[in-house]
Each structure stands twice: as structure tokens, then as C-alpha cells.
Design a protein around this motif. Structure first.
Motif, PDB file in Angstrom:
ATOM      1  N   SER A  46      46.977 -63.125 -43.276  1.00  0.00           N
ATOM      2  CA  SER A  46      46.463 -62.128 -42.343  1.00  0.00           C
ATOM      3  C   SER A  46      46.935 -62.568 -40.552  1.00  0.00           C
ATOM      4  CB  SER A  46      44.937 -61.300 -42.276  1.00  0.00           C
ATOM      5  OG  SER A  46      44.844 -60.675 -41.476  1.00  0.00           O
ATOM      6  N   GLY A  47      47.289 -61.791 -40.126  1.00  0.00           N
ATOM      7  CA  GLY A  47      47.696 -62.721 -38.480  1.00  0.00           C
ATOM      8  C   GLY A  47      47.830 -62.193 -38.036  1.00  0.00           C
ATOM      9  N   ARG A  48      48.951 -61.744 -36.363  1.00  0.00           N
ATOM     10  CA  ARG A  48      48.140 -61.053 -35.609  1.00  0.00           C
ATOM     11  C   ARG A  48      50.433 -61.410 -35.423  1.00  0.00           C
ATOM     12  NH1 ARG A  48      44.545 -61.883 -30.412  1.00  0.00           N
ATOM     13  NH2 ARG A  48      43.010 -60.363 -31.400  1.00  0.00           N
ATOM     14  N   THR A  49      50.885 -60.502 -34.775  1.00  0.00           N
ATOM     15  CA  THR A  49      51.716 -60.885 -33.732  1.00  0.00           C
ATOM     16  C   THR A  49      51.989 -60.557 -32.327  1.00  0.00           C
ATOM     17  OG1 THR A  49      52.114 -58.200 -33.562  1.00  0.00           O
ATOM     18  CG2 THR A  49      53.230 -59.611 -35.552  1.00  0.00           C
ATOM     19  N   LEU A  50      52.814 -60.450 -31.500  1.00  0.00           N
ATOM     20  CA  LEU A  50      52.789 -60.854 -30.031  1.00  0.00           C
ATOM     21  C   LEU A  50      52.266 -59.445 -29.762  1.00  0.00           C
ATOM     22  CD1 LEU A  50      55.594 -62.867 -29.220  1.00  0.00           C
ATOM     23  CD2 LEU A  50      52.836 -63.264 -28.785  1.00  0.00           C
ATOM     24  N   SER A  51      52.912 -58.337 -29.838  1.00  0.00           N
ATOM     25  CA  SER A  51      52.212 -56.968 -30.255  1.00  0.00           C
ATOM     26  C   SER A  51      51.352 -56.309 -30.213  1.00  0.00           C
ATOM     27  CB  SER A  51      53.475 -56.204 -29.942  1.00  0.00           C
ATOM     28  OG  SER A  51      53.381 -56.115 -31.985  1.00  0.00           O
ATOM     29  N   VAL A  52      50.488 -56.908 -31.343  1.00  0.00           N
ATOM     30  CA  VAL A  52      49.332 -56.806 -31.634  1.00  0.00           C
ATOM     31  C   VAL A  52      48.032 -57.654 -30.969  1.00  0.00           C
ATOM     32  CG1 VAL A  52      47.455 -57.320 -33.344  1.00  0.00           C
ATOM     33  CG2 VAL A  52      49.473 -56.137 -33.572  1.00  0.00           C
ATOM     34  N   HIS A  53      49.360 -58.548 -30.899  1.00  0.00           N
ATOM     35  CA  HIS A  53      47.820 -59.773 -29.597  1.00  0.00           C
ATOM     36  C   HIS A  53      47.856 -59.351 -28.437  1.00  0.00           C
ATOM     37  CE1 HIS A  53      45.941 -63.111 -28.115  1.00  0.00           C
ATOM     38  NE2 HIS A  53      46.707 -63.296 -26.885  1.00  0.00           N
ATOM     39  N   MET A  54      48.772 -58.422 -28.384  1.00  0.00           N
ATOM     40  CA  MET A  54      48.358 -57.787 -27.125  1.00  0.00           C
ATOM     41  C   MET A  54      47.525 -56.630 -27.133  1.00  0.00           C
ATOM     42  SD  MET A  54      52.047 -56.743 -24.506  1.00  0.00           S
ATOM     43  CE  MET A  54      52.430 -55.274 -25.422  1.00  0.00           C
ATOM     44  N   TYR A  55      48.267 -55.972 -27.226  1.00  0.00           N
ATOM     45  CA  TYR A  55      47.333 -54.842 -27.714  1.00  0.00           C
ATOM     46  C   TYR A  55      46.018 -54.855 -27.790  1.00  0.00           C
ATOM     47  CZ  TYR A  55      44.199 -50.891 -30.236  1.00  0.00           C
ATOM     48  OH  TYR A  55      43.869 -49.975 -30.218  1.00  0.00           O
ATOM     49  N   ALA A  56      45.475 -56.289 -28.510  1.00  0.00           N
ATOM     50  CA  ALA A  56      44.182 -56.207 -29.432  1.00  0.00           C
ATOM     51  C   ALA A  56      43.186 -57.141 -28.105  1.00  0.00           C
ATOM     52  CB  ALA A  56      44.090 -57.635 -30.144  1.00  0.00           C
ATOM     53  N   ILE A  57      43.940 -57.674 -26.965  1.00  0.00           N
ATOM     54  CA  ILE A  57      43.109 -58.546 -25.930  1.00  0.00           C
ATOM     55  C   ILE A  57      43.657 -57.144 -24.076  1.00  0.00           C
ATOM     56  CG2 ILE A  57      44.208 -60.693 -26.439  1.00  0.00           C
ATOM     57  CD1 ILE A  57      46.220 -60.909 -24.040  1.00  0.00           C
ATOM     58  N   SER A  58      44.396 -56.392 -24.361  1.00  0.00           N
ATOM     59  CA  SER A  58      44.090 -55.475 -23.564  1.00  0.00           C
ATOM     60  C   SER A  58      43.158 -54.098 -23.773  1.00  0.00           C
ATOM     61  CB  SER A  58      46.023 -54.764 -23.382  1.00  0.00           C
ATOM     62  OG  SER A  58      46.424 -54.526 -24.023  1.00  0.00           O
ATOM     63  N   SER A  59      43.292 -54.411 -25.162  1.00  0.00           N
ATOM     64  CA  SER A  59      42.404 -52.741 -25.115  1.00  0.00           C
ATOM     65  C   SER A  59      40.606 -53.459 -24.579  1.00  0.00           C
ATOM     66  CB  SER A  59      42.060 -52.895 -26.729  1.00  0.00           C
ATOM     67  OG  SER A  59      41.601 -53.804 -27.793  1.00  0.00           O
ATOM     68  N   GLU A  60      40.703 -54.893 -24.525  1.00  0.00           N
ATOM     69  CA  GLU A  60      39.709 -55.530 -23.837  1.00  0.00           C
ATOM     70  C   GLU A  60      38.813 -55.060 -23.058  1.00  0.00           C
ATOM     71  OE1 GLU A  60      39.641 -59.966 -25.440  1.00  0.00           O
ATOM     72  OE2 GLU A  60      39.104 -59.219 -27.842  1.00  0.00           O
ATOM     73  N   GLY A  61      40.227 -55.553 -22.016  1.00  0.00           N
ATOM     74  CA  GLY A  61      39.762 -54.864 -20.990  1.00  0.00           C
ATOM     75  C   GLY A  61      39.850 -55.773 -19.727  1.00  0.00           C
ATOM     76  N   GLN A  62      39.180 -57.517 -20.672  1.00  0.00           N
ATOM     77  CA  GLN A  62      38.867 -59.073 -19.601  1.00  0.00           C
ATOM     78  C   GLN A  62      40.157 -59.665 -19.633  1.00  0.00           C
ATOM     79  OE1 GLN A  62      35.814 -60.336 -21.935  1.00  0.00           O
ATOM     80  NE2 GLN A  62      33.736 -58.336 -20.844  1.00  0.00           N
ATOM     81  N   HIS A  63      41.505 -59.173 -20.971  1.00  0.00           N
ATOM     82  CA  HIS A  63      41.745 -60.589 -20.328  1.00  0.00           C
ATOM     83  C   HIS A  63      42.721 -60.282 -20.209  1.00  0.00           C
ATOM     84  CE1 HIS A  63      39.119 -63.588 -22.663  1.00  0.00           C
ATOM     85  NE2 HIS A  63      38.769 -62.565 -23.051  1.00  0.00           N
ATOM     86  N   ILE A  64      43.790 -59.217 -18.562  1.00  0.00           N
ATOM     87  CA  ILE A  64      44.622 -58.036 -18.384  1.00  0.00           C
ATOM     88  C   ILE A  64      46.306 -59.530 -18.206  1.00  0.00           C
ATOM     89  CG2 ILE A  64      45.457 -57.328 -17.156  1.00  0.00           C
ATOM     90  CD1 ILE A  64      43.701 -55.531 -18.552  1.00  0.00           C
ATOM     91  N   ASN A  65      45.684 -60.702 -17.881  1.00  0.00           N
ATOM     92  CA  ASN A  65      46.410 -61.429 -17.092  1.00  0.00           C
ATOM     93  C   ASN A  65      46.786 -62.085 -19.053  1.00  0.00           C
ATOM     94  OD1 ASN A  65      46.649 -61.905 -14.336  1.00  0.00           O
ATOM     95  ND2 ASN A  65      44.862 -62.895 -14.167  1.00  0.00           N
ATOM     96  N   GLN A  66      46.033 -62.436 -19.332  1.00  0.00           N
ATOM     97  CA  GLN A  66      46.765 -63.316 -20.763  1.00  0.00           C
ATOM     98  C   GLN A  66      47.913 -61.826 -21.868  1.00  0.00           C
ATOM     99  OE1 GLN A  66      44.054 -63.272 -20.027  1.00  0.00           O
ATOM    100  NE2 GLN A  66      43.542 -65.909 -19.980  1.00  0.00           N
ATOM    101  N   ALA A  67      47.965 -60.580 -21.714  1.00  0.00           N
ATOM    102  CA  ALA A  67      48.161 -59.289 -21.779  1.00  0.00           C
ATOM    103  C   ALA A  67      49.278 -59.388 -21.452  1.00  0.00           C
ATOM    104  CB  ALA A  67      47.436 -58.143 -21.489  1.00  0.00           C
ATOM    105  N   TYR A  68      49.589 -59.696 -19.579  1.00  0.00           N
ATOM    106  CA  TYR A  68      50.809 -59.452 -19.006  1.00  0.00           C
ATOM    107  C   TYR A  68      51.525 -60.863 -20.045  1.00  0.00           C
ATOM    108  CZ  TYR A  68      49.260 -55.679 -15.724  1.00  0.00           C
ATOM    109  OH  TYR A  68      48.511 -54.446 -15.199  1.00  0.00           O
ATOM    110  N   SER A  69      50.968 -61.857 -20.162  1.00  0.00           N
ATOM    111  CA  SER A  69      52.101 -63.331 -19.992  1.00  0.00           C
ATOM    112  C   SER A  69      52.605 -62.601 -21.371  1.00  0.00           C
ATOM    113  CB  SER A  69      50.650 -64.234 -20.488  1.00  0.00           C
ATOM    114  OG  SER A  69      50.732 -64.855 -18.784  1.00  0.00           O
ATOM    115  N   THR A  70      51.893 -62.382 -22.395  1.00  0.00           N
ATOM    116  CA  THR A  70      52.034 -61.736 -24.051  1.00  0.00           C
ATOM    117  C   THR A  70      52.927 -60.784 -23.618  1.00  0.00           C
ATOM    118  OG1 THR A  70      49.787 -62.351 -25.103  1.00  0.00           O
ATOM    119  CG2 THR A  70      51.590 -61.379 -26.395  1.00  0.00           C
ATOM    120  N   ALA A  71      53.101 -59.829 -23.007  1.00  0.00           N
ATOM    121  CA  ALA A  71      54.219 -59.296 -22.753  1.00  0.00           C
ATOM    122  C   ALA A  71      55.930 -59.814 -22.384  1.00  0.00           C
ATOM    123  CB  ALA A  71      53.761 -57.367 -21.900  1.00  0.00           C
TER     124      ALA A  71
END
Length: 172
Positions: free
Chosen positions: A123-148
Motif C-alpha cells: 500500500s502506498g500513496r500516489t501524488l494525487s492521493v498525497h495532495m488530497y490527504a495533505i490538503s484535507s488536513e488544512g495545515q499543509h497548503i503549501n505542500q499541497a500546492y507543490s504537489t499540484a
């Protein structure tokens, strides 16, 4: 045609089907392999439809000219029709890859969301799932933008590469 109907099915439904088929029935567990098979099943109708349209768009005069010169059916298909349809086929493949790169709904059920480097049966994360997971937390928006941004760059590189390959195939 059945493939036209399958193109319109939401990805979450494919994810649930992939979970039932690949994770539970075939026993692949939640893994990259189950996610890859689910995504392949999801984009197959799109690729089929685009290939069909690309092959239909080849002018009938190409076929007639080939037959007039004495070429057989298979030779006409593989030497005349398929090379003329390659740009359309590649366009369909690029669209399908673009859909896969941004897909997260189907992968949540089949490949998981564990943040680690994993093998095909883990089991692991793809980039899109990673972006979803960190953006849903609401604390790591810059990392979500970087992943995008990384996802956008991957799609851009794939488009440039496919254009290069298409031009090489058309010249040859």
C-alpha cells in the motif's frame, strides 16, 4: 456501444468495483497493483473510443489507393491506416494519462494512502492521493500546492514527449 457508457461512469464507482474485484476477490490486498489494474480498467473505454475515432478519420481514399496498388487487407491496415491514425491514437492515450495522473478517488479504495515508498504489492500513496490527504488536513497548503505543481509538470513533460514521438512516427 458499451464503451461509450463506461466512459461516463464516475471514478469512485470504478474504485469500489476495483476494491471488490482486485482487493477482495483476487486477493491483491490494498496495493499499487490493485490500483493500477483499476485505473487500467477505468481508462480502457476512453482509449478504445479515441482509437476508433482516429481510425475512422483516415480518408477512404487512402484505403482505395492502397487496394488499387494491389495491397492486401492486412498490409493496408498496418502500413497505411494505422500510421495515418497515430496522431489521434496518441491524443487519446495522452488524455487517458492525464485522467490517471489526477485520479485520487479510485485509488483511495485500491492502493491506499500510506505515506511511504512501496513496492507493487504494498500500500502506498500516489501524488494525487498525497495532495488530497495533505490538503484535507488544512495545515499543509503549501505542500499541497507543490504537489499540484509536480503533477502539472509531469503532465507537461508527458505531452512534450508524446509530441516528439508523434513527430518521429509521422516522419518515419
Amino acid at each position: 456501444m458499451a464503451s461509450d457508457t463506461l466512459v461516463g461512469i464516475p471514478s469512485i464507482v470504478y474504485g469500489l468495483f476495483g476494491y471488490l474485484a482486485f482487493v477482495i476477490y483476487f486477493g491483491f490486498k490494498i496495493s499499487f497493483l490493485a490500483g493500477a489494474l483499476t485505473l487500467a480498467m477505468m481508462i480502457l473505454p476512453l482509449i478504445l473510443r479515441s482509437c476508433e475515432e482516429a481510425l475512422k478519420s483516415v480518408p477512404m481514399s487512402f484505403r482505395e489507393a492502397s487496394f488499387a496498388l494491389g495491397a492486401g487487407n492486412l498490409r493496408t491496415i498496418f502500413v497505411i491506416i494505422v500510421p495515418a491514425a497515430i496522431p489521434g491514437i496518441l491524443a487519446g492515450v495522452i488524455l487517458s494519462i492525464g485522467r490517471i495522473v489526477g485520479e485520487s478517488a479510485a485509488l483511495l479504495y485500491t492502493s491506499g494512502s500510506v505515506a511511504k515508498v512501496a513496492g507493487m504489492l504494498d500500500s502506498g500513496r500516489t501524488l494525487s492521493v498525497h495532495m488530497y490527504a495533505i490538503s484535507s488536513e488544512g495545515q499543509h497548503i503549501n505542500q499541497a500546492y507543490s504537489t499540484a505543481m509536480i503533477l502539472i509538470l509531469i503532465v507537461l513533460v508527458m505531452n512534450i514527449l508524446s509530441n516528439f514521438i508523434a513527430k518521429r512516427l509521422i516522419k518515419g
